[in-house]
Design an enzyme around this catalytic site. Sequence first.
Site, PDB file in Angstrom:
ATOM      1  N   CYS A  21       7.178 -16.715   5.395  1.00  0.00           N
ATOM      2  CA  CYS A  21       6.168 -16.141   4.510  1.00  0.00           C
ATOM      3  C   CYS A  21       5.867 -17.169   3.417  1.00  0.00           C
ATOM      4  O   CYS A  21       6.541 -18.199   3.320  1.00  0.00           O
ATOM      5  CB  CYS A  21       6.705 -14.862   3.873  1.00  0.00           C
ATOM      6  SG  CYS A  21       8.201 -15.210   2.909  1.00  0.00           S
ATOM      7  N   HIS A  83      15.193 -15.178  -4.153  1.00  0.00           N
ATOM      8  CA  HIS A  83      15.481 -13.766  -4.421  1.00  0.00           C
ATOM      9  C   HIS A  83      15.401 -13.409  -5.897  1.00  0.00           C
ATOM     10  O   HIS A  83      15.365 -12.245  -6.246  1.00  0.00           O
ATOM     11  CB  HIS A  83      16.884 -13.425  -3.899  1.00  0.00           C
ATOM     12  CG  HIS A  83      17.123 -13.972  -2.528  1.00  0.00           C
ATOM     13  ND1 HIS A  83      17.739 -15.185  -2.309  1.00  0.00           N
ATOM     14  CD2 HIS A  83      16.771 -13.501  -1.321  1.00  0.00           C
ATOM     15  CE1 HIS A  83      17.771 -15.421  -1.004  1.00  0.00           C
ATOM     16  NE2 HIS A  83      17.181 -14.431  -0.389  1.00  0.00           N
ATOM     17  N   HIS A 133      22.500  -6.874  -2.775  1.00  0.00           N
ATOM     18  CA  HIS A 133      21.523  -7.891  -2.375  1.00  0.00           C
ATOM     19  C   HIS A 133      21.100  -8.663  -3.638  1.00  0.00           C
ATOM     20  O   HIS A 133      20.860  -8.059  -4.685  1.00  0.00           O
ATOM     21  CB  HIS A 133      20.305  -7.234  -1.708  1.00  0.00           C
ATOM     22  CG  HIS A 133      19.383  -8.233  -1.083  1.00  0.00           C
ATOM     23  ND1 HIS A 133      18.473  -8.965  -1.824  1.00  0.00           N
ATOM     24  CD2 HIS A 133      19.241  -8.656   0.198  1.00  0.00           C
ATOM     25  CE1 HIS A 133      17.815  -9.786  -1.009  1.00  0.00           C
ATOM     26  NE2 HIS A 133      18.266  -9.615   0.219  1.00  0.00           N
ATOM     27  N   GLU A 135      18.402  -9.971  -4.615  1.00  0.00           N
ATOM     28  CA  GLU A 135      17.132  -9.567  -5.249  1.00  0.00           C
ATOM     29  C   GLU A 135      17.344  -8.328  -6.120  1.00  0.00           C
ATOM     30  O   GLU A 135      16.791  -8.221  -7.221  1.00  0.00           O
ATOM     31  CB  GLU A 135      16.059  -9.283  -4.187  1.00  0.00           C
ATOM     32  CG  GLU A 135      14.731  -8.919  -4.847  1.00  0.00           C
ATOM     33  CD  GLU A 135      13.697  -8.386  -3.878  1.00  0.00           C
ATOM     34  OE1 GLU A 135      13.654  -8.847  -2.720  1.00  0.00           O
ATOM     35  OE2 GLU A 135      12.931  -7.493  -4.293  1.00  0.00           O
ATOM     36  N   CYS A 203       6.604  -6.292   0.006  1.00  0.00           N
ATOM     37  CA  CYS A 203       5.620  -7.371   0.027  1.00  0.00           C
ATOM     38  C   CYS A 203       4.796  -7.363   1.304  1.00  0.00           C
ATOM     39  O   CYS A 203       5.168  -6.740   2.305  1.00  0.00           O
ATOM     40  CB  CYS A 203       6.321  -8.702  -0.160  1.00  0.00           C
ATOM     41  SG  CYS A 203       7.214  -9.220   1.302  1.00  0.00           S
ATOM     42  N   SER A 231      19.844 -11.697   6.112  1.00  0.00           N
ATOM     43  CA  SER A 231      18.409 -11.540   5.827  1.00  0.00           C
ATOM     44  C   SER A 231      18.004 -10.078   5.921  1.00  0.00           C
ATOM     45  O   SER A 231      17.992  -9.488   7.002  1.00  0.00           O
ATOM     46  CB  SER A 231      17.608 -12.387   6.814  1.00  0.00           C
ATOM     47  OG  SER A 231      16.254 -11.965   6.820  1.00  0.00           O
ATOM     48  N   SER A 232      17.636  -9.502   4.788  1.00  0.00           N
ATOM     49  CA  SER A 232      17.281  -8.083   4.744  1.00  0.00           C
ATOM     50  C   SER A 232      16.073  -7.792   5.632  1.00  0.00           C
ATOM     51  O   SER A 232      16.094  -6.893   6.468  1.00  0.00           O
ATOM     52  CB  SER A 232      16.988  -7.676   3.298  1.00  0.00           C
ATOM     53  OG  SER A 232      16.468  -6.386   3.233  1.00  0.00           O
TER      54      SER A 232
END
Length: 320
Positions: A21, A83, A133, A135, A203, A231-232
Amino acid sequence: MQNHVTAADASIVLAEPRGFCAGVDRAIDIVERALLKFGKPIYVRHEIVHNTYVVNDLKARGAIFIEDLDEVPAGATLVFSAHGVSKAVQQEAARRGFRIFDATCPLVTKVHVEVAKLAREGYEFIMIGHKGHPEVEGTMGQLDAGIHLVEDLDDVVRVEPAQTDKLAVVTQTTLSVDDAAAITAAVKQRFPQIREPKQQDICYATQNRQDAVKLLSSQADIVIVVGSPSSSNSNRLAELARRLGVPGYMVDSAGDLRPEWFEGKQTVGLTAGASAPEVLVQQVVQQIRAYGATSVRNMDGVVENLKFPLPKGLKLDSDS
Ligand code: SF4
């Protein structure tokens, strides 16, 4: 040559969009440019993006990944991962005088800005996300207090904000769109006056990759997701395929593929999380061809053209 395990004339269908992304592209570019401009080592707080291949590649070129700022020597160059980081980490890094480049995805920063703005107006927050996480730690760490994490519907019943007059909801950017919608609905039922973001926090890349897997799952007998265990958004893609009744597997690289998954399969769906590079997808394609797939085609899907600007101070001579 491997034994032929798929059905005869099996095909591979590649999801569109898949893989990198704009936030991941930018974050990797920041580390690469810092290495070229300032030389190695470049310190990076946390994995720049959650992908083993990307991290190992940057390590080989002189990046040092750390979790604790104590590991960074005075005068060093430090990059914050995509993040995002808490205010405490930002302030501590600034206090120590590092040369800092912030690779936080602008879509995560957007959430941080919203939290800070509403907090100044007296709001408390419900954050929907996964505990631990980075983030979530970064976003919750924008405030000293007044931001409450809910991970599931049970948490919605249990959460106890100090007041409910001024309450806002924010979410991690990489959640399951469907889970987040269900949890948000429960939050709104419990706190009808809660303020929602103008634009959803999940997102565009997460949304588009999940939409593509929904379409892919309607055509495929198996879905392979290239992505690392941390990786979420990649995990959510494999989970989504399984929820739709299609066997879904996440692999860090072609070496994780198991021939028995492909036995008798006619159509193999393949996608990649937002942090997984295309080179790994192509290696997976080669391996599935070795299992017997004879054709590869791209699914139709949304074309992504978003590009985020780089932070100042990373222009290279080769740019001009
Ligand atoms: Fe940004 Fe979304 Fe990519 Fe995360 S997945 S880096 S939030 S664009």
